[in-house]
Design a protein around this motif. Structure first.
Motif, short mmCIF file in Angstrom:
data_model
loop_
_atom_site.label_atom_id
_atom_site.label_comp_id
_atom_site.label_asym_id
_atom_site.label_seq_id
_atom_site.Cartn_x
_atom_site.Cartn_y
_atom_site.Cartn_z
N HIS A 1 0.81 -1.23 0.00
CA HIS A 1 0.00 0.00 0.00
C HIS A 1 0.84 1.28 0.00
O HIS A 1 0.55 2.21 -0.76
N LYS A 2 1.86 1.31 0.83
CA LYS A 2 2.63 2.55 0.98
C LYS A 2 3.84 2.61 0.06
O LYS A 2 4.69 3.48 0.20
N GLU A 3 3.95 1.66 -0.88
CA GLU A 3 5.14 1.60 -1.73
C GLU A 3 4.90 2.16 -3.14
O GLU A 3 5.63 1.80 -4.08
N LEU A 4 3.93 3.04 -3.30
CA LEU A 4 3.71 3.68 -4.61
C LEU A 4 5.04 4.29 -5.08
O LEU A 4 5.63 5.10 -4.38
N PRO A 5 5.52 3.87 -6.27
CA PRO A 5 6.84 4.36 -6.69
C PRO A 5 6.85 5.86 -6.94
O PRO A 5 5.86 6.45 -7.38
N ARG A 6 7.98 6.46 -6.67
CA ARG A 6 8.14 7.89 -6.86
C ARG A 6 7.93 8.30 -8.32
O ARG A 6 7.50 9.42 -8.59
N PHE A 7 8.24 7.39 -9.26
CA PHE A 7 8.09 7.80 -10.67
C PHE A 7 6.63 7.99 -11.04
O PHE A 7 6.33 8.57 -12.08
N GLU A 8 5.69 7.53 -10.20
CA GLU A 8 4.28 7.82 -10.49
C GLU A 8 3.95 9.29 -10.24
O GLU A 8 3.01 9.82 -10.85
N ALA A 9 4.69 9.93 -9.35
CA ALA A 9 4.50 11.38 -9.18
C ALA A 9 4.91 12.11 -10.46
O ALA A 9 4.22 13.01 -10.93
N ASP A 10 6.03 11.68 -11.04
CA ASP A 10 6.47 12.28 -12.32
C ASP A 10 5.45 12.00 -13.42
O ASP A 10 5.18 12.86 -14.26
N SER A 11 4.90 10.80 -13.41
CA SER A 11 3.91 10.45 -14.44
C SER A 11 2.67 11.34 -14.32
O SER A 11 2.13 11.81 -15.32
N ALA A 12 2.23 11.58 -13.09
CA ALA A 12 1.05 12.42 -12.89
C ALA A 12 1.32 13.85 -13.35
O ALA A 12 0.45 14.51 -13.94
N VAL A 13 2.53 14.33 -13.10
CA VAL A 13 2.89 15.68 -13.57
C VAL A 13 2.80 15.73 -15.10
O VAL A 13 2.25 16.68 -15.67
N ARG A 14 3.33 14.69 -15.75
CA ARG A 14 3.26 14.69 -17.22
C ARG A 14 1.82 14.59 -17.70
O ARG A 14 1.45 15.15 -18.74
N PHE A 15 0.97 13.85 -16.96
CA PHE A 15 -0.46 13.75 -17.30
C PHE A 15 -1.10 15.14 -17.31
O PHE A 15 -1.79 15.51 -18.27
N PHE A 16 -0.86 15.91 -16.26
CA PHE A 16 -1.44 17.26 -16.22
C PHE A 16 -0.81 18.15 -17.29
O PHE A 16 -1.51 18.93 -17.95
N ALA A 17 0.49 18.03 -17.47
CA ALA A 17 1.16 18.84 -18.50
C ALA A 17 0.60 18.54 -19.89
O ALA A 17 0.39 19.43 -20.71
N ARG A 18 0.32 17.25 -20.14
CA ARG A 18 -0.22 16.85 -21.44
C ARG A 18 -1.62 17.44 -21.66
O ARG A 18 -1.93 17.95 -22.73
N HIS A 19 -2.44 17.36 -20.61
CA HIS A 19 -3.82 17.83 -20.78
C HIS A 19 -3.94 19.34 -20.74
O HIS A 19 -4.87 19.90 -21.31
N PHE A 20 -3.02 19.99 -20.04
CA PHE A 20 -3.12 21.43 -19.90
C PHE A 20 -2.14 22.16 -20.82
O PHE A 20 -1.98 23.37 -20.73
N GLY A 21 -1.50 21.40 -21.71
CA GLY A 21 -0.70 22.03 -22.76
C GLY A 21 0.53 22.75 -22.29
O GLY A 21 0.95 23.72 -22.89
N ARG A 22 1.12 22.26 -21.19
CA ARG A 22 2.34 22.90 -20.70
C ARG A 22 3.47 21.89 -20.72
O ARG A 22 3.38 20.86 -20.05
N PRO A 23 4.55 22.15 -21.44
CA PRO A 23 5.67 21.20 -21.40
C PRO A 23 6.30 21.16 -20.02
O PRO A 23 6.32 22.16 -19.31
N VAL A 24 6.78 19.99 -19.63
CA VAL A 24 7.54 19.86 -18.40
C VAL A 24 8.95 20.34 -18.70
O VAL A 24 9.64 19.78 -19.54
N VAL A 25 9.36 21.44 -18.03
CA VAL A 25 10.65 22.04 -18.39
C VAL A 25 11.82 21.43 -17.64
O VAL A 25 12.92 21.36 -18.15
N SER A 26 11.60 20.95 -16.43
CA SER A 26 12.70 20.28 -15.72
C SER A 26 12.56 18.78 -15.91
O SER A 26 11.48 18.29 -16.20
N PRO A 27 13.66 18.04 -15.77
CA PRO A 27 13.56 16.58 -15.97
C PRO A 27 12.52 16.00 -15.03
O PRO A 27 12.53 16.33 -13.84
N ALA A 28 11.66 15.20 -15.53
CA ALA A 28 10.60 14.61 -14.70
C ALA A 28 10.25 13.24 -15.24
O ALA A 28 10.53 12.94 -16.37
#
Lengths: 261, 261
Positions: free
Chosen positions: A234-261
């Protein structure tokens, strides 16, 4: 009546952090929250992501501030989080104390936590949904946010228990990241949600069965939905899922992720 | 005996494309393949990703060249693909013709394709696995690749039917992206695979049931495994999953993605 009152401000790592309260009236304190924004003015009318923290945490828990750092510094978004009822800087009621004691008792006895978490989170969500609506009203009154930018919501665990009923009644939210909760009371409201969603599950979750997790994902009426399952508890959600969620919002809201994520 | 024979070379978009054959002997043609590499010498001993194409496609199908572009230009990796038996520049046997006719017949009759695809792909994998092992031997003889860099494998659909038995017996592969196949004959071999895996499923796949797709994912013995499910039919795998797979390899092989992905 819904205006934010800023109570503190600081800045670090390109991110301005402002504590606020919202919805207070004389004699009754407002709900404490935090607004993170890019240090540069380029963020005017940038997208806003509302987040809700997990059970037992608070608005500035590293799980929140870490995600905010990625969204604010990486995408130029605004991010706001409220303390949930009974959490963070808010008082606990006798009901909160009783439910938490019952959860700890069940945990110590090796009994399932689900029924207690579902019931208690439902109760907290009933209180929190109008608070999030009021906070969104007030945040959109700020000149640097306004009403013309897109708004997303991100909450896992208790953040999903609050987020699903909130998003089901809030048409201003147009993309969401949820995950890790039971379908019992949430599936019905998930069926009212049609916006793009990314949903996280843990394949070896010791509290939420695979069937339960998949059933909640399946309930969303969204045409565009993605499920991310990872091995681990339960508590082992990988950190790269936070990066994935950021890219999800960036994709839908039309903003490129400028720092490595 | 396994050396590659390069037969053509071209370059575009920072990527060198070299056609090759591998394993030919006098009188018997080798297996045709393609090797994509970064134009700069900085890629010496860079990671190598072996890919396998889907059924009815070939080594340079846009699904292959597009993924290669992301891996080569984005990460500085080498990428190699072989034509599967009966595909691309390779001759079709009478058995190939009969199986493909049977598939088209079932499709036209509205019958399930699964049993035919499973059977035919199993047959092709039996031929293709030794070809991929020979190609890997030969590719590692090239001075610009060598034996000291990591090797990954990426194949969806028929690429998974070939990839699972290949990776189950090939210890040089240390990270894989699979997806979209049935567990019938593959689950047993998947249980022998312990390396990190990212696995793609389509939630509304008209050919592969959710239960079948999840069962194959579940079969892998990998400690670190991720499942990406997206709404949509069999052929509607979103393009952002290609970017996700690139990041998966970049994460495991320690190479940052330099172009937006």
């Amino acid at each position: 009546m819904y205006s934010l009152h800023f109570t503190a401000e600081s800045a670090s790592n390109g991110m301005v952090e402002r504590d606020f309260t919202v919805g207070g009236v004389p004699g009754i304190p407002g709900v404490p929250g935090v607004l993170w924004s890019p240090a540069s003015d380029a963020a005017d009318h940038a997208p806003l992501i509302l987040m809700a923290h997990g059970g037992g945490n608070h608005k500035k828990h590293p799980a929140m501030s870490g995600r905010a750092q990625r969204l604010v510094a990486g995408c130029g978004f605004h991010v706001a989080v409220l303390d949930a009822p009974g959490h963070g800087d808010r008082p606990r009621t006798a009901h909160d104390d009783a439910e938490i004691a019952e959860l700890f008792r069940a945990r110590a006895a090796g009994e399932p936590e689900g029924p207690i978490v579902v019931r208690y989170n439902d109760h907290l969500a009933e209180l929190a949904v109008p608070e999030y609506r009021a906070a969104l009203d007030a945040l959109q009154e700020l000149p640097e946010i306004g009403t013309d930018g897109p708004v997303g919501f991100w909450g896992i665990n208790m953040g999903t228990a609050i987020g699903i009923p909130f998003v089901a009644v809030e048409p201003r939210i147009t993309a969401v990241v949820f995950g890790q909760h039971w379908p019992d009371t949430l599936a019905e409201k998930a069926r009212q949600i049609t916006i793009p969603i990314e949903f996280d599950l843990q394949w070896d979750d010791e509290h939420i069965s695979r069937e339960a997790g998949l059933a909640l994902f399946d309930a969303f009426a969204s045409k565009e939905k993605s499920l991310h399952v990872n091995s681990g508890k339960h508590k082992e959600l990988p950190r790269f899922e936070a990066d994935s969620a950021v890219r999800f919002f960036a994709r839908h809201f039309g903003r490129p992720v400028v720092s490595p994520a």
